[in-house]
Motif scaffolding. Structure first.
Motif, PDB file in Angstrom:
ATOM      1  N   GLU A  65      17.701   2.125 -37.957  1.00  0.00           N
ATOM      2  CA  GLU A  65      17.088   1.102 -37.125  1.00  0.00           C
ATOM      3  C   GLU A  65      16.098   1.754 -36.169  1.00  0.00           C
ATOM      4  N   MET A  66      15.163   0.954 -35.644  1.00  0.00           N
ATOM      5  CA  MET A  66      14.233   1.467 -34.644  1.00  0.00           C
ATOM      6  C   MET A  66      15.034   1.753 -33.380  1.00  0.00           C
ATOM      7  N   THR A  67      14.922   2.988 -32.887  1.00  0.00           N
ATOM      8  CA  THR A  67      15.724   3.461 -31.768  1.00  0.00           C
ATOM      9  C   THR A  67      14.816   3.939 -30.650  1.00  0.00           C
ATOM     10  N   MET A  68      15.143   3.581 -29.418  1.00  0.00           N
ATOM     11  CA  MET A  68      14.379   4.069 -28.267  1.00  0.00           C
ATOM     12  C   MET A  68      14.675   5.551 -28.072  1.00  0.00           C
ATOM     13  N   ILE A  69      13.618   6.349 -27.903  1.00  0.00           N
ATOM     14  CA  ILE A  69      13.758   7.788 -27.707  1.00  0.00           C
ATOM     15  C   ILE A  69      12.883   8.240 -26.552  1.00  0.00           C
ATOM     16  N   TRP A  70      13.120   9.458 -26.113  1.00  0.00           N
ATOM     17  CA  TRP A  70      12.251  10.159 -25.181  1.00  0.00           C
ATOM     18  C   TRP A  70      11.676  11.338 -25.947  1.00  0.00           C
ATOM     19  N   SER A  71      10.357  11.487 -25.949  1.00  0.00           N
ATOM     20  CA  SER A  71       9.735  12.611 -26.641  1.00  0.00           C
ATOM     21  C   SER A  71       8.939  13.443 -25.640  1.00  0.00           C
ATOM     22  N   CYS A  72       8.892  14.733 -25.908  1.00  0.00           N
ATOM     23  CA  CYS A  72       8.235  15.690 -25.025  1.00  0.00           C
ATOM     24  C   CYS A  72       6.727  15.455 -25.032  1.00  0.00           C
ATOM     25  N   THR A  73       6.091  15.588 -23.860  1.00  0.00           N
ATOM     26  CA  THR A  73       4.649  15.400 -23.747  1.00  0.00           C
ATOM     27  C   THR A  73       3.873  16.682 -24.030  1.00  0.00           C
ATOM     28  N   ASN A  74       4.555  17.816 -24.092  1.00  0.00           N
ATOM     29  CA  ASN A  74       3.908  19.093 -24.395  1.00  0.00           C
ATOM     30  C   ASN A  74       3.517  19.117 -25.873  1.00  0.00           C
ATOM     31  N   GLU A  75       2.242  19.358 -26.173  1.00  0.00           N
ATOM     32  CA  GLU A  75       1.757  19.342 -27.551  1.00  0.00           C
ATOM     33  C   GLU A  75       2.403  20.413 -28.429  1.00  0.00           C
ATOM     34  N   LYS A  76       2.820  21.520 -27.840  1.00  0.00           N
ATOM     35  CA  LYS A  76       3.396  22.630 -28.603  1.00  0.00           C
ATOM     36  C   LYS A  76       4.899  22.471 -28.831  1.00  0.00           C
ATOM     37  N   CYS A  77       5.494  21.469 -28.212  1.00  0.00           N
ATOM     38  CA  CYS A  77       6.939  21.245 -28.321  1.00  0.00           C
ATOM     39  C   CYS A  77       7.184  19.968 -29.122  1.00  0.00           C
ATOM     40  N   ASN A  78       8.201  19.983 -29.965  1.00  0.00           N
ATOM     41  CA  ASN A  78       8.535  18.778 -30.735  1.00  0.00           C
ATOM     42  C   ASN A  78       9.889  18.208 -30.315  1.00  0.00           C
ATOM     43  N   GLY A  79      10.297  18.463 -29.085  1.00  0.00           N
ATOM     44  CA  GLY A  79      11.586  17.987 -28.586  1.00  0.00           C
ATOM     45  C   GLY A  79      11.622  16.487 -28.364  1.00  0.00           C
ATOM     46  N   TRP A  80      12.763  15.875 -28.652  1.00  0.00           N
ATOM     47  CA  TRP A  80      12.989  14.464 -28.401  1.00  0.00           C
ATOM     48  C   TRP A  80      14.482  14.240 -28.283  1.00  0.00           C
ATOM     49  N   MET A  81      14.875  13.108 -27.691  1.00  0.00           N
ATOM     50  CA  MET A  81      16.292  12.742 -27.590  1.00  0.00           C
ATOM     51  C   MET A  81      16.408  11.225 -27.561  1.00  0.00           C
ATOM     52  N   ARG A  82      17.539  10.740 -28.013  1.00  0.00           N
ATOM     53  CA  ARG A  82      17.800   9.301 -27.998  1.00  0.00           C
ATOM     54  C   ARG A  82      17.962   8.831 -26.560  1.00  0.00           C
ATOM     55  N   ASP A  83      17.476   7.638 -26.283  1.00  0.00           N
ATOM     56  CA  ASP A  83      17.558   7.085 -24.938  1.00  0.00           C
ATOM     57  C   ASP A  83      19.003   6.876 -24.499  1.00  0.00           C
ATOM     58  N   ASN A  84      19.894   6.517 -25.420  1.00  0.00           N
ATOM     59  CA  ASN A  84      21.280   6.265 -25.022  1.00  0.00           C
ATOM     60  C   ASN A  84      22.097   7.548 -24.860  1.00  0.00           C
ATOM     61  N   PHE A  85      21.468   8.710 -24.979  1.00  0.00           N
ATOM     62  CA  PHE A  85      22.142   9.983 -24.707  1.00  0.00           C
ATOM     63  C   PHE A  85      21.507  10.705 -23.519  1.00  0.00           C
ATOM     64  N   VAL A  86      20.682  10.012 -22.758  1.00  0.00           N
ATOM     65  CA  VAL A  86      19.996  10.576 -21.597  1.00  0.00           C
ATOM     66  C   VAL A  86      20.764  10.197 -20.339  1.00  0.00           C
ATOM     67  N   PHE A  87      20.893  11.137 -19.415  1.00  0.00           N
ATOM     68  CA  PHE A  87      21.638  10.874 -18.184  1.00  0.00           C
ATOM     69  C   PHE A  87      20.730  10.662 -16.976  1.00  0.00           C
ATOM     70  N   LEU A  88      19.423  10.861 -17.125  1.00  0.00           N
ATOM     71  CA  LEU A  88      18.478  10.685 -16.027  1.00  0.00           C
ATOM     72  C   LEU A  88      17.502   9.560 -16.349  1.00  0.00           C
ATOM     73  N   ALA A  89      16.988   8.910 -15.307  1.00  0.00           N
ATOM     74  CA  ALA A  89      16.020   7.843 -15.518  1.00  0.00           C
ATOM     75  C   ALA A  89      14.706   8.398 -16.067  1.00  0.00           C
ATOM     76  N   GLN A  90      14.311   9.597 -15.656  1.00  0.00           N
ATOM     77  CA  GLN A  90      13.111  10.269 -16.166  1.00  0.00           C
ATOM     78  C   GLN A  90      13.517  11.688 -16.569  1.00  0.00           C
ATOM     79  N   PRO A  91      13.958  11.877 -17.816  1.00  0.00           N
ATOM     80  CA  PRO A  91      14.446  13.200 -18.235  1.00  0.00           C
ATOM     81  C   PRO A  91      13.314  14.203 -18.441  1.00  0.00           C
ATOM     82  N   LYS A  92      13.675  15.477 -18.404  1.00  0.00           N
ATOM     83  CA  LYS A  92      12.756  16.563 -18.740  1.00  0.00           C
ATOM     84  C   LYS A  92      13.235  17.176 -20.049  1.00  0.00           C
TER      85      LYS A  92
END
Length: 70
Positions: free
Chosen positions: A15-42
């Motif tokens: 299913e389409m899932t809300m995620i947080w993805s890294c803004t750094n072009e050289k990094c491909n990091g991301w995480m699911r929104d329901n596994f984040v503990f901060l309102a604005q994660p790093k």
């Protein structure tokens, strides 16, 4: 005959899932929104800011009782 013990990813419902993805072009990091503990994660990999987005992912439930965003 060969029988694989691994479950094929095509068997899992997606299913389409809300995620947080890294803004750094050289990094491909991301995480699911329901596994984040901060309102604005790093990003855990490069410590850059992250932005919200969506991604098609297998369904996964977070049953942690500690799931609150500060």
């Amino acid at each position: 005959m060969y029988y694989s013990r691994k479950r094929l990813t095509s068997d899992l419902p997606e299913e389409m899932t809300m995620i947080w993805s890294c803004t750094n072009e050289k990094c491909n990091g991301w995480m699911r929104d329901n596994f984040v503990f901060l309102a604005q994660p790093k990003c855990a990999q490069c410590n850059s800011f992250m932005e919200k987005g969506e991604k098609m992912l297998p369904v996964l439930a977070n049953t942690s009782p500690n799931q609150t965003k500060n």
